[in-house]
Scaffold this active site. Structure first.
Site, PDB file in Angstrom:
ATOM      1  N   GLY A  46       0.808  -1.220   0.000  1.00 58.68           N
ATOM      2  CA  GLY A  46       0.000   0.000   0.000  1.00 58.68           C
ATOM      3  C   GLY A  46       0.838   1.264   0.000  1.00 58.68           C
ATOM      4  O   GLY A  46       0.532   2.243  -0.691  1.00 58.68           O
ATOM      5  N   CYS A  47       1.921   1.240   0.747  1.00 62.40           N
ATOM      6  CA  CYS A  47       2.796   2.412   0.851  1.00 62.40           C
ATOM      7  C   CYS A  47       3.528   2.663  -0.471  1.00 62.40           C
ATOM      8  O   CYS A  47       3.730   3.810  -0.867  1.00 62.40           O
ATOM      9  CB  CYS A  47       3.779   2.236   1.996  1.00 62.40           C
ATOM     10  SG  CYS A  47       2.951   2.058   3.599  1.00 62.40           S
ATOM     11  N   THR A  48       3.890   1.599  -1.144  1.00 69.95           N
ATOM     12  CA  THR A  48       4.550   1.729  -2.448  1.00 69.95           C
ATOM     13  C   THR A  48       3.581   2.306  -3.470  1.00 69.95           C
ATOM     14  O   THR A  48       3.931   3.226  -4.219  1.00 69.95           O
ATOM     15  CB  THR A  48       5.104   0.362  -2.914  1.00 69.95           C
ATOM     16  OG1 THR A  48       6.050  -0.094  -1.946  1.00 69.95           O
ATOM     17  CG2 THR A  48       5.773   0.476  -4.274  1.00 69.95           C
ATOM     18  N   ALA A  51       3.141   6.065  -2.744  1.00 70.52           N
ATOM     19  CA  ALA A  51       4.335   6.843  -3.118  1.00 70.52           C
ATOM     20  C   ALA A  51       4.474   6.941  -4.642  1.00 70.52           C
ATOM     21  O   ALA A  51       4.807   8.008  -5.171  1.00 70.52           O
ATOM     22  CB  ALA A  51       5.581   6.218  -2.510  1.00 70.52           C
TER      23      ALA A  51
END
Length: 159
Positions: A46-48, A51
């Site tokens: 999710g963070c990738t 970003a």
């Protein structure tokens, strides 16, 4: 437990290192909009996605004089690897002691598989050039989020 800054309130100041260990404060971005987003961990799915989505829209945000700052508890070294691996063009800030995360109310109780623990709740704050909270997203879902932030910025910036 900290409270989430509300629209119209002054943005809590920040002083934390970026991925190159340079100190970053709100005054570094005088006259600019700031997209300040909090995420749990570098290089997780999710963070990738989040970003990369912000990176994809980087030029659109820059055209509106907006700076994108991602914040996680990861150390600068981890941020450098994350930026390099995914060719990110956003600035990532290290907050291992959760000082900034707590100031923005993003360090909250979470639940996973029946267990409760404190952690980073994905949250985004749009800060106006005069350092006022212009808009908040306290519980972010990554899909389409960067575009939603850009749309709100365009609306608030009057473009």
């Amino acid at each position: 437990m900290s409270t989430i800054p509300q629209i119209g309130q002054p943005a809590p100041d920040l002083s934390t290192p970026d991925e190159n260990d340079n100190p970053v404060t709100l005054s570094n971005f005088k006259g600019q909009w700031i997209v300040l987003y909090f995420y749990p961990k570098d290089d997780t799915p999710g963070c990738t996605t989040e970003a990369k989505d912000f990176t994809e829209l980087y030029q659109d945000f820059s055209a509106l004089e907006a700076k994108i700052l991602g914040v996680s508890p990861d150390l600068s070294k981890s941020h450098c690897k994350f930026i390099s691996k995914h060719n990110l063009s956003i600035t990532l800030l290290s907050d291992p002691e959760h000082i900034l995360t707590e100031a923005y109310g993003a360090w909250r109780l979470k639940k996973f598989m029946g267990k409760e623990y404190m952690g980073v709740v994905r949250s985004t704050f749009l800060i106006s050039p005069d350092r006022i909270i212009a808009y908040t997203w306290p519980n972010v879902k990554t899909k389409g989020h960067a575009q939603a932030v850009l749309t709100k910025l365009r609306e608030l910036a009057g473009t």
